[in-house]
Design a protein around this motif. Structure first.
Motif, mmCIF file in Angstrom:
data_model
loop_
_atom_site.group_PDB
_atom_site.id
_atom_site.type_symbol
_atom_site.label_atom_id
_atom_site.label_comp_id
_atom_site.label_asym_id
_atom_site.label_seq_id
_atom_site.Cartn_x
_atom_site.Cartn_y
_atom_site.Cartn_z
ATOM 1 N N LYS A 114 1.028 -1.201 0.029
ATOM 2 C CA LYS A 114 -0.033 -0.123 -0.046
ATOM 3 C C LYS A 114 1.003 1.222 -0.136
ATOM 4 O O LYS A 114 0.525 2.055 -0.635
ATOM 5 C CB LYS A 114 -0.908 -0.030 1.258
ATOM 6 C CG LYS A 114 -2.296 -0.563 1.069
ATOM 7 C CD LYS A 114 -3.367 -0.570 2.127
ATOM 8 C CE LYS A 114 -4.249 0.579 1.743
ATOM 9 N NZ LYS A 114 -5.072 0.453 0.596
ATOM 10 N N ALA A 115 1.830 1.116 0.816
ATOM 11 C CA ALA A 115 2.819 2.603 0.924
ATOM 12 C C ALA A 115 3.509 2.608 -0.347
ATOM 13 O O ALA A 115 3.548 3.795 -0.736
ATOM 14 C CB ALA A 115 3.683 2.483 2.203
ATOM 15 N N LEU A 116 4.284 1.452 -1.035
ATOM 16 C CA LEU A 116 4.723 1.687 -2.273
ATOM 17 C C LEU A 116 3.918 2.053 -3.235
ATOM 18 O O LEU A 116 4.126 3.038 -3.995
ATOM 19 C CB LEU A 116 5.062 0.138 -2.578
ATOM 20 C CG LEU A 116 6.414 0.014 -3.723
ATOM 21 C CD1 LEU A 116 7.525 0.704 -3.308
ATOM 22 C CD2 LEU A 116 6.605 -1.403 -3.678
ATOM 23 N N SER A 117 2.654 1.592 -3.147
ATOM 24 C CA SER A 117 1.611 2.164 -4.519
ATOM 25 C C SER A 117 1.380 3.570 -4.142
ATOM 26 O O SER A 117 1.358 4.280 -5.030
ATOM 27 C CB SER A 117 0.278 1.319 -4.295
ATOM 28 O OG SER A 117 0.348 -0.158 -4.658
ATOM 29 N N ARG A 118 0.995 3.986 -3.051
ATOM 30 C CA ARG A 118 0.746 5.494 -2.713
ATOM 31 C C ARG A 118 1.919 6.382 -3.133
ATOM 32 O O ARG A 118 1.796 7.198 -3.955
ATOM 33 C CB ARG A 118 0.435 5.659 -1.400
ATOM 34 C CG ARG A 118 -0.001 6.773 -1.109
ATOM 35 C CD ARG A 118 -0.564 7.079 0.670
ATOM 36 N NE ARG A 118 0.472 6.573 1.475
ATOM 37 C CZ ARG A 118 0.201 5.547 2.214
ATOM 38 N NH1 ARG A 118 -0.682 4.686 2.135
ATOM 39 N NH2 ARG A 118 1.284 5.040 3.076
ATOM 40 N N THR A 119 3.078 5.834 -2.795
ATOM 41 C CA THR A 119 4.172 6.750 -2.976
ATOM 42 C C THR A 119 4.546 6.557 -4.419
ATOM 43 O O THR A 119 4.961 7.933 -4.958
ATOM 44 C CB THR A 119 5.500 6.414 -1.842
ATOM 45 O OG1 THR A 119 5.136 6.298 -0.853
ATOM 46 C CG2 THR A 119 6.704 7.253 -2.149
ATOM 47 N N GLY A 120 4.634 5.581 -4.922
ATOM 48 C CA GLY A 120 5.042 5.344 -6.175
ATOM 49 C C GLY A 120 4.066 6.038 -7.242
ATOM 50 O O GLY A 120 4.536 6.833 -8.288
ATOM 51 N N PHE A 121 2.925 6.061 -7.082
ATOM 52 C CA PHE A 121 1.723 6.644 -7.966
ATOM 53 C C PHE A 121 1.859 8.056 -7.662
ATOM 54 O O PHE A 121 2.047 8.782 -8.915
ATOM 55 C CB PHE A 121 0.287 6.251 -7.543
ATOM 56 C CG PHE A 121 -0.934 7.449 -8.340
ATOM 57 C CD1 PHE A 121 -0.911 6.885 -9.704
ATOM 58 C CD2 PHE A 121 -1.097 8.351 -7.504
ATOM 59 C CE1 PHE A 121 -1.956 7.751 -10.023
ATOM 60 C CE2 PHE A 121 -2.037 9.103 -8.307
ATOM 61 C CZ PHE A 121 -2.352 8.921 -9.472
ATOM 62 N N LYS A 122 2.145 8.608 -6.738
ATOM 63 C CA LYS A 122 2.422 10.225 -6.457
ATOM 64 C C LYS A 122 3.378 10.782 -7.045
ATOM 65 O O LYS A 122 3.652 11.643 -7.689
ATOM 66 C CB LYS A 122 2.215 10.526 -5.078
ATOM 67 C CG LYS A 122 2.457 11.855 -4.706
ATOM 68 C CD LYS A 122 2.354 12.049 -3.075
ATOM 69 C CE LYS A 122 2.313 13.854 -2.987
ATOM 70 N NZ LYS A 122 2.177 14.446 -1.920
ATOM 71 N N ALA A 123 4.692 9.973 -7.034
ATOM 72 C CA ALA A 123 5.861 10.407 -7.661
ATOM 73 C C ALA A 123 5.735 10.175 -9.091
ATOM 74 O O ALA A 123 5.968 11.223 -9.740
ATOM 75 C CB ALA A 123 6.910 9.466 -7.250
ATOM 76 N N ALA A 124 5.246 9.264 -9.599
ATOM 77 C CA ALA A 124 5.339 8.985 -11.188
ATOM 78 C C ALA A 124 4.019 9.954 -11.732
ATOM 79 O O ALA A 124 4.552 10.569 -12.859
ATOM 80 C CB ALA A 124 4.814 7.467 -11.567
#
Length: 129
Positions: free
Chosen positions: A12-22
């Motif tokens: 979940k953290a990876l998804s949230r952070t990754g989406f925002k950065a991308a």
């Protein structure tokens, strides 16, 4: 088993952070919402839901890999160029080498095809020498 689970990361953290950065990088590169949706393989509703309520973001392994390619391309551009304008504009610039054939990297990856994203990422990474 998913890549995130195998590596011990909080999905979940990876998804949230990754989406925002991308999403921030794609915006910096001048992508429209539709182009970002295509590149990340997200439906319109999921894309807007994740933007409005980031805590709901859940990405598949394929989407996380797409995020990884975007982050890696951005890092390569930051290494190659010292001028922020070049970093943000490179992906939208026409390129005349054989692979790009007068198209910009964004024109190619906006197809949403994983192979196109991979090939462009490989060539952008190659700029580092």
């Amino acid at each position: 088993m998913s890549l995130a689970k195998e590596s011990g990361f909080d999905t979940k953290a990876l998804s949230r952070t990754g989406f925002k950065a991308a999403d921030n990088i794609l915006s910096l590169w001048g992508c429209t919402a539709q182009q970002s949706q295509n590149i990340l393989k997200l439906s319109k509703s999921s894309y807007h839901k994740f933007k409005a309520t980031p805590e709901t973001t859940k990405l598949s392994d394929d989407q996380l890999e797409r995020v990884s390619y975007i982050l890696n391309m951005h890092q390569a551009l930051r290494i190659v160029f010292s001028n922020p304008v070049n970093i943000s504009n490179f992906m939208g610039m026409k390129n005349n080498n054989d692979y790009f054939a007068g198209r910009s990297p964004l024109e190619i990856i906006e197809s949403g095809k994983f192979g196109d994203l991979y090939e462009v990422a490989r060539r952008v990474d190659g700029l580092r020498g």
